[in-house]
Design a protein around this motif. Structure first.
Motif, PDB file in Angstrom:
ATOM      1  N   PRO A 231     -23.539 -21.864   2.768  1.00 17.70           N
ATOM      2  CA  PRO A 231     -22.908 -21.290   1.578  1.00 17.70           C
ATOM      3  C   PRO A 231     -22.859 -22.303   0.431  1.00 17.70           C
ATOM      4  CG  PRO A 231     -21.396 -21.326   3.474  1.00 17.70           C
ATOM      5  CD  PRO A 231     -22.584 -22.120   3.857  1.00 17.70           C
ATOM      6  N   VAL A 232     -23.478 -21.939  -0.672  1.00 17.71           N
ATOM      7  CA  VAL A 232     -23.634 -22.843  -1.809  1.00 17.71           C
ATOM      8  C   VAL A 232     -23.148 -22.139  -3.068  1.00 17.71           C
ATOM      9  CG1 VAL A 232     -25.394 -23.980  -3.250  1.00 17.71           C
ATOM     10  CG2 VAL A 232     -25.684 -23.907  -0.790  1.00 17.71           C
ATOM     11  N   MET A 233     -22.524 -22.903  -3.984  1.00  9.89           N
ATOM     12  CA  MET A 233     -22.231 -22.326  -5.290  1.00  9.89           C
ATOM     13  C   MET A 233     -23.251 -22.872  -6.295  1.00  9.89           C
ATOM     14  SD  MET A 233     -18.946 -22.703  -7.843  1.00  9.89           S
ATOM     15  CE  MET A 233     -17.835 -21.625  -6.965  1.00  9.89           C
ATOM     16  N   VAL A 234     -23.918 -21.954  -6.993  1.00  9.76           N
ATOM     17  CA  VAL A 234     -24.761 -22.388  -8.117  1.00  9.76           C
ATOM     18  C   VAL A 234     -23.911 -22.204  -9.364  1.00  9.76           C
ATOM     19  CG1 VAL A 234     -26.835 -21.923  -9.471  1.00  9.76           C
ATOM     20  CG2 VAL A 234     -26.923 -21.735  -6.970  1.00  9.76           C
ATOM     21  N   LEU A 235     -23.758 -23.279 -10.121  1.00  8.59           N
ATOM     22  CA  LEU A 235     -22.971 -23.206 -11.351  1.00  8.59           C
ATOM     23  C   LEU A 235     -23.900 -23.483 -12.530  1.00  8.59           C
ATOM     24  CD1 LEU A 235     -20.335 -23.125 -13.002  1.00  8.59           C
ATOM     25  CD2 LEU A 235     -20.011 -25.542 -12.443  1.00  8.59           C
ATOM     26  N   ILE A 246     -22.068 -17.503  -5.789  1.00  9.82           N
ATOM     27  CA  ILE A 246     -21.942 -18.030  -4.426  1.00  9.82           C
ATOM     28  C   ILE A 246     -23.021 -17.372  -3.589  1.00  9.82           C
ATOM     29  CG2 ILE A 246     -20.462 -18.318  -2.404  1.00  9.82           C
ATOM     30  CD1 ILE A 246     -18.104 -18.626  -4.274  1.00  9.82           C
ATOM     31  N   VAL A 247     -23.822 -18.243  -2.986  1.00 13.36           N
ATOM     32  CA  VAL A 247     -25.009 -17.780  -2.269  1.00 13.36           C
ATOM     33  C   VAL A 247     -24.811 -18.032  -0.781  1.00 13.36           C
ATOM     34  CG1 VAL A 247     -27.528 -17.988  -2.136  1.00 13.36           C
ATOM     35  CG2 VAL A 247     -26.357 -18.553  -4.272  1.00 13.36           C
ATOM     36  N   GLU A 248     -25.036 -16.986  -0.002  1.00  6.97           N
ATOM     37  CA  GLU A 248     -24.920 -17.129   1.452  1.00  6.97           C
ATOM     38  C   GLU A 248     -26.224 -16.609   2.041  1.00  6.97           C
ATOM     39  OE1 GLU A 248     -21.097 -15.606   3.097  1.00  6.97           O
ATOM     40  OE2 GLU A 248     -22.424 -14.655   4.529  1.00  6.97           O
ATOM     41  N   LYS A 249     -26.860 -17.390   2.855  1.00  7.77           N
ATOM     42  CA  LYS A 249     -28.166 -17.016   3.433  1.00  7.77           C
ATOM     43  C   LYS A 249     -29.109 -16.512   2.348  1.00  7.77           C
ATOM     44  CE  LYS A 249     -26.196 -15.818   7.879  1.00  7.77           C
ATOM     45  NZ  LYS A 249     -25.328 -14.775   8.339  1.00  7.77           N
ATOM     46  N   GLN A 250     -29.129 -17.210   1.240  1.00  5.55           N
ATOM     47  CA  GLN A 250     -30.042 -16.915   0.119  1.00  5.55           C
ATOM     48  C   GLN A 250     -29.673 -15.630  -0.637  1.00  5.55           C
ATOM     49  OE1 GLN A 250     -33.256 -18.787  -0.485  1.00  5.55           O
ATOM     50  NE2 GLN A 250     -32.635 -20.326   0.989  1.00  5.55           N
ATOM     51  N   ILE A 251     -28.538 -15.024  -0.324  1.00 11.37           N
ATOM     52  CA  ILE A 251     -28.130 -13.781  -1.000  1.00 11.37           C
ATOM     53  C   ILE A 251     -26.943 -14.091  -1.915  1.00 11.37           C
ATOM     54  CG2 ILE A 251     -27.256 -11.406  -0.655  1.00 11.37           C
ATOM     55  CD1 ILE A 251     -30.019 -11.891   0.572  1.00 11.37           C
ATOM     56  N   PRO A 252     -26.972 -13.639  -3.178  1.00  6.85           N
ATOM     57  CA  PRO A 252     -25.811 -13.890  -4.050  1.00  6.85           C
ATOM     58  C   PRO A 252     -24.668 -12.940  -3.688  1.00  6.85           C
ATOM     59  CG  PRO A 252     -27.493 -12.643  -5.242  1.00  6.85           C
ATOM     60  CD  PRO A 252     -28.046 -12.892  -3.868  1.00  6.85           C
ATOM     61  N   LEU A 320     -13.895 -19.471  -5.606  1.00  8.84           N
ATOM     62  CA  LEU A 320     -13.764 -20.178  -4.317  1.00  8.84           C
ATOM     63  C   LEU A 320     -12.704 -19.506  -3.446  1.00  8.84           C
ATOM     64  CD1 LEU A 320     -13.960 -23.905  -5.536  1.00  8.84           C
ATOM     65  CD2 LEU A 320     -15.702 -22.685  -4.205  1.00  8.84           C
ATOM     66  N   GLU A 321     -11.598 -19.110  -4.082  1.00  7.98           N
ATOM     67  CA  GLU A 321     -10.524 -18.417  -3.355  1.00  7.98           C
ATOM     68  C   GLU A 321     -11.025 -17.099  -2.789  1.00  7.98           C
ATOM     69  OE1 GLU A 321      -7.453 -19.235  -2.350  1.00  7.98           O
ATOM     70  OE2 GLU A 321      -8.135 -21.216  -3.016  1.00  7.98           O
ATOM     71  N   LEU A 322     -11.737 -16.373  -3.637  1.00  7.05           N
ATOM     72  CA  LEU A 322     -12.301 -15.074  -3.247  1.00  7.05           C
ATOM     73  C   LEU A 322     -13.195 -15.237  -2.028  1.00  7.05           C
ATOM     74  CD1 LEU A 322     -12.320 -12.225  -4.386  1.00  7.05           C
ATOM     75  CD2 LEU A 322     -14.239 -12.866  -5.835  1.00  7.05           C
ATOM     76  N   TYR A 323     -13.999 -16.277  -2.057  1.00 13.94           N
ATOM     77  CA  TYR A 323     -14.940 -16.500  -0.965  1.00 13.94           C
ATOM     78  C   TYR A 323     -14.207 -16.889   0.321  1.00 13.94           C
ATOM     79  CZ  TYR A 323     -19.276 -17.754   1.329  1.00 13.94           C
ATOM     80  OH  TYR A 323     -20.329 -17.806   2.210  1.00 13.94           O
ATOM     81  N   LYS A 324     -13.079 -17.584   0.140  1.00  9.62           N
ATOM     82  CA  LYS A 324     -12.294 -17.993   1.309  1.00  9.62           C
ATOM     83  C   LYS A 324     -11.751 -16.778   2.066  1.00  9.62           C
ATOM     84  CE  LYS A 324     -10.327 -22.517   0.718  1.00  9.62           C
ATOM     85  NZ  LYS A 324      -9.198 -23.152   0.048  1.00  9.62           N
ATOM     86  N   THR A 325     -11.522 -15.670   1.355  1.00  9.56           N
ATOM     87  CA  THR A 325     -11.016 -14.466   2.031  1.00  9.56           C
ATOM     88  C   THR A 325     -12.036 -13.982   3.060  1.00  9.56           C
ATOM     89  OG1 THR A 325     -11.952 -12.967   0.393  1.00  9.56           O
ATOM     90  CG2 THR A 325      -9.693 -13.713   0.008  1.00  9.56           C
ATOM     91  N   ARG A 326     -13.222 -14.501   2.979  1.00 15.80           N
ATOM     92  CA  ARG A 326     -14.260 -14.181   3.956  1.00 15.80           C
ATOM     93  C   ARG A 326     -14.312 -15.262   5.033  1.00 15.80           C
ATOM     94  NH1 ARG A 326     -20.066 -11.967   1.695  1.00 15.80           N
ATOM     95  NH2 ARG A 326     -20.647 -10.991   3.622  1.00 15.80           N
ATOM     96  N   ASN A 327     -13.266 -16.099   5.055  1.00 10.14           N
ATOM     97  CA  ASN A 327     -13.166 -17.226   5.977  1.00 10.14           C
ATOM     98  C   ASN A 327     -14.320 -18.209   5.828  1.00 10.14           C
ATOM     99  OD1 ASN A 327     -10.831 -16.213   7.132  1.00 10.14           O
ATOM    100  ND2 ASN A 327     -12.046 -14.866   8.452  1.00 10.14           N
ATOM    101  N   GLN A 328     -14.765 -18.367   4.615  1.00  8.79           N
ATOM    102  CA  GLN A 328     -15.878 -19.282   4.399  1.00  8.79           C
ATOM    103  C   GLN A 328     -15.529 -20.277   3.309  1.00  8.79           C
ATOM    104  OE1 GLN A 328     -18.810 -19.403   5.921  1.00  8.79           O
ATOM    105  NE2 GLN A 328     -19.775 -17.405   6.103  1.00  8.79           N
ATOM    106  N   ASN A 329     -16.068 -21.474   3.461  1.00  9.54           N
ATOM    107  CA  ASN A 329     -15.935 -22.472   2.399  1.00  9.54           C
ATOM    108  C   ASN A 329     -17.303 -22.801   1.850  1.00  9.54           C
ATOM    109  OD1 ASN A 329     -13.141 -23.061   2.202  1.00  9.54           O
ATOM    110  ND2 ASN A 329     -13.271 -24.037   4.219  1.00  9.54           N
TER     111      ASN A 329
END
Ligand code: ATP
Ligand code: MG
Length: 396
Positions: A231-235, A246-252, A320-329
Motif C-alpha cells: 500500500p503506497v500513497m502517491v502525492l 492510495i494504491v493497493e495492489k496497483q489499484i487506486p 490515511l485515517e480513511l485507509y486505516k478503517t480498512r486495517n491497513q497502513n
C-alpha cells in the motif's frame, strides 16, 4: 507473419496542466520504452482559472507549436483527464453471473456519480475476482456509455465532507469489507462534455487521440514497479491542485483532490509580503517549507509556505485515517508533481506523518542516454503524468 506492419512504434504522452503542458515521445523497442523526445511549455506566470475548460481552451495552438519546434515525430497520442474532473470508486459487488454484471454496474453507478449518468462516459474494470467462476472476469474491461435507469442523487459521495476536497473519495462506509465471494470493480465516470472538449483539442492540434485516461492511472504506471503490491500513497503536488492516491495492489483505492499546490503557496507569499508573483515564486523555491536543522532564518516565508500547505496536510491525514478503517497502513509516500521539489517537502511530510517519503522516479522503466540522467532527474516530477501516458501504449 506480415512482411510489413504499419503498427505505430512510438507514442506521445501529453499532460495539459494548469501551469504548463508537458509532452513526451517514447519509442517501443521490443516492448522496452525508449525516450525519444520531450518538451514543456509554460503557459503564463499567472494562473487565471482552475476550471479545466479554461485550462485546456488555448492548448491546441500551444501543442501544435511545441510539436513542430521540438521535432516530435509520432502523432499517436494518449492524454489525461484531471483527477478532480473524474469520479472514481472501487465498489464491491456480490457474486454474480458475468452476463448480469454490466446491468448491475449501471445500477450501482448512479449511487456514487453525483451528476446524471447520461452526462458521463462510464468505464469499469473488474479488479478483484476470487473463485473459479470469476477467473475469466479479471481481465474483462468494458466501456459503457448508457444512462442508468434511475437518476437518484448520490448517496455515497462525500466530496464536500472535508473542506477543499473537490473529488469524491471514499467515505468509511464505502470501504466495504472484502468479500471473498464477490467482485471488486473499479468504476470511473468522466463528464461527457469534457471528454468531447479534449477530443476537439487534439483534433485541432492534428494529433490522433488514442486514449484518454485519469491521471491516477498514469502515476501508478510511471511510478510503481510492476510487482509492487504494497500500500503506497502517491502525492502529486501540482500548481493549483494536489492529488492524494492510495494504491493497493496497483489499484487506486482512495483518490482525493484538494485545492492547493505550488501556485497557492506563491500567491500567499506575494499577497502577504506585497510583492510580485515572480519574486514570491523565487522566495518559495529558495526558502522551502521546513528547516530540518531548526534554523530560524527566513522564518516568516517558511511560515507562509507551511500555512498555505495546510489544506493538503489535512487531506493527507484524512485519507490515511480513511485507509486505516480498512486495517491497513500506507508503507510509503511517493511524491510527484512540480512542487515535489519544494525545498525540504519530503522531510516535512516525513516528520509530520512518520512515514517514509521518496520522490517518485518516472524514468525507472525507460531507456535513455546516460548523459541525460541529471536533467531527467530534475524534470522527473513534472513529467510523471506524461511518461505514464506514453507508457500505456507500450507496456499494456
Ligand atoms: N524547484 C521548485 N521548488 C518549488 N516549487 C517548484 C519547483 N519547481 C516547480 N515548482 C512548482 O511546481 C508547480 C508546477 O507543477 P506541475 O507542473 O506539476 O503543475 P501542473 O501540472 O501545471 O498543475 P496542476 O497539476 O495543478 O494542473 C508550480 O507551482 C511551480 O511553482
Ligand atoms: Mg499536473
Amino acid at each position: 507473419m506480415p512482411f510489413f506492419s504499419s503498427k505505430p512504434t512510438s507514442f506521445l504522452g501529453i499532460d495539459i496542466g494548469s501551469s504548463s503542458i508537458k509532452m513526451i515521445e517514447l519509442g517501443n523497442r521490443n516492448g522496452q520504452a525508449v525516450l525519444k523526445n520531450y518538451a514543456f511549455a509554460e503557459k503564463t506566470s499567472k494562473i487565471e482559472s482552475s476550471r479545466t475548460e479554461d485550462i485546456i481552451s488555448r492548448s491546441a495552438e500551444i501543442i501544435k507549436k511545441m510539436y513542430k519546434e521540438a521535432g516530435f515525430t509520432s502523432r499517436e497520442t494518449v492524454a489525461a483527464l484531471h483527477n478532480f474532473d473524474v469520479f472514481t470508486s472501487v465498489i464491491n459487488l456480490p457474486e454474480t453471473d458475468l452476463a448480469d454484471l454490466e446491468s448491475i454496474i449501471r445500477v450501482e453507478a448512479h449511487k456514487f456519480v453525483p451528476i446524471p449518468l447520461e452526462d458521463v462516459v462510464l468505464d469499469w474494470k473488474v479488479v478483484g475476482a476470487i473463485g473459479d467462476k470469476h477467473k475469466k472476469a479479471k481481465d474483462k474491461k468494458k466501456a459503457v456509455e448508457k444512462p442508468a435507469p434511475d437518476k437518484k442523487e448520490s448517496t455515497k459521495v462525500k466530496s464536500d465532507e472535508t473542506k477543499n476536497a473537490k473529488l469524491a473519495g471514499l467515505a468509511p462506509e464505502d470501504l466495504l469489507p472484502k468479500d471473498e465471494r464477490g467482485l471488486e470493480v473499479l468504476l470511473t465516470a468522466a463528464p461527457r462534455k469534457l471528454v468531447k472538449k479534449y477530443v476537439e483539442i487534439f483534433k485541432a492540434a492534428e494529433l490522433n487521440l488514442l486514449s484518454l485516461e485519469t491521471e491516477s492511472f498514469s502515476y501508478i504506471r510511471a511510478l510503481l514497479p510492476k510487482n509492487d503490491n504494497s500500500p503506497v500513497m502517491v502525492l502529486n503536488v501540482g500548481a493549483v491542485a494536489s492529488d492524494i492516491i492510495i494504491v493497493e495492489k496497483q489499484i487506486p483505492v482512495i483518490i482525493r483532490t484538494v485545492d492547493g499546490g505550488g501556485f497557492s503557496i506563491t500567491e500567499a507569499i506575494a499577497h502577504n509580503l506585497g510583492i510580485s508573483i515572480e519574486r514570491a515564486e523565487q522566495f518559495k523555491r529558495d526558502v522551502g517549507i521546513y528547516a530540518p536543522d531548526g534554523t530560524d532564518s527566513n522564518h516568516v516565508i517558511r511560515q507562509l509556505v507551511e500555512s498555505a500547505f495546510v489544506p493538503v496536510v489535512n487531506e493527507i491525514s484524512y485519507s490515511l485515517e480513511l485507509y486505516k478503517t480498512r486495517n491497513q497502513n500506507v508503507e510509503k509516500i511517493l511524491l510527484t508533481g512540480g512542487s515535489a521539489y519544494l525545498l525540504h517537502l519530503s522531510d516535512f511530510l516525513k516528520s509530520t506523518f512518520k512515514i517514509p517519503v521518496y520522490i517518485g522516479d518516472p524514468w525507472h522503466r525507460i531507456t535513455y542516454a546516460p548523459e541525460m540522467q541529471k536533467v531527467l532527474q530534475e524534470i522527473g516530477p513534472m513529467f510523471t503524468v506524461a511518461v505514464g501516458l506514453a507508457l500505456k501504449q507500450i507496456v499494456e
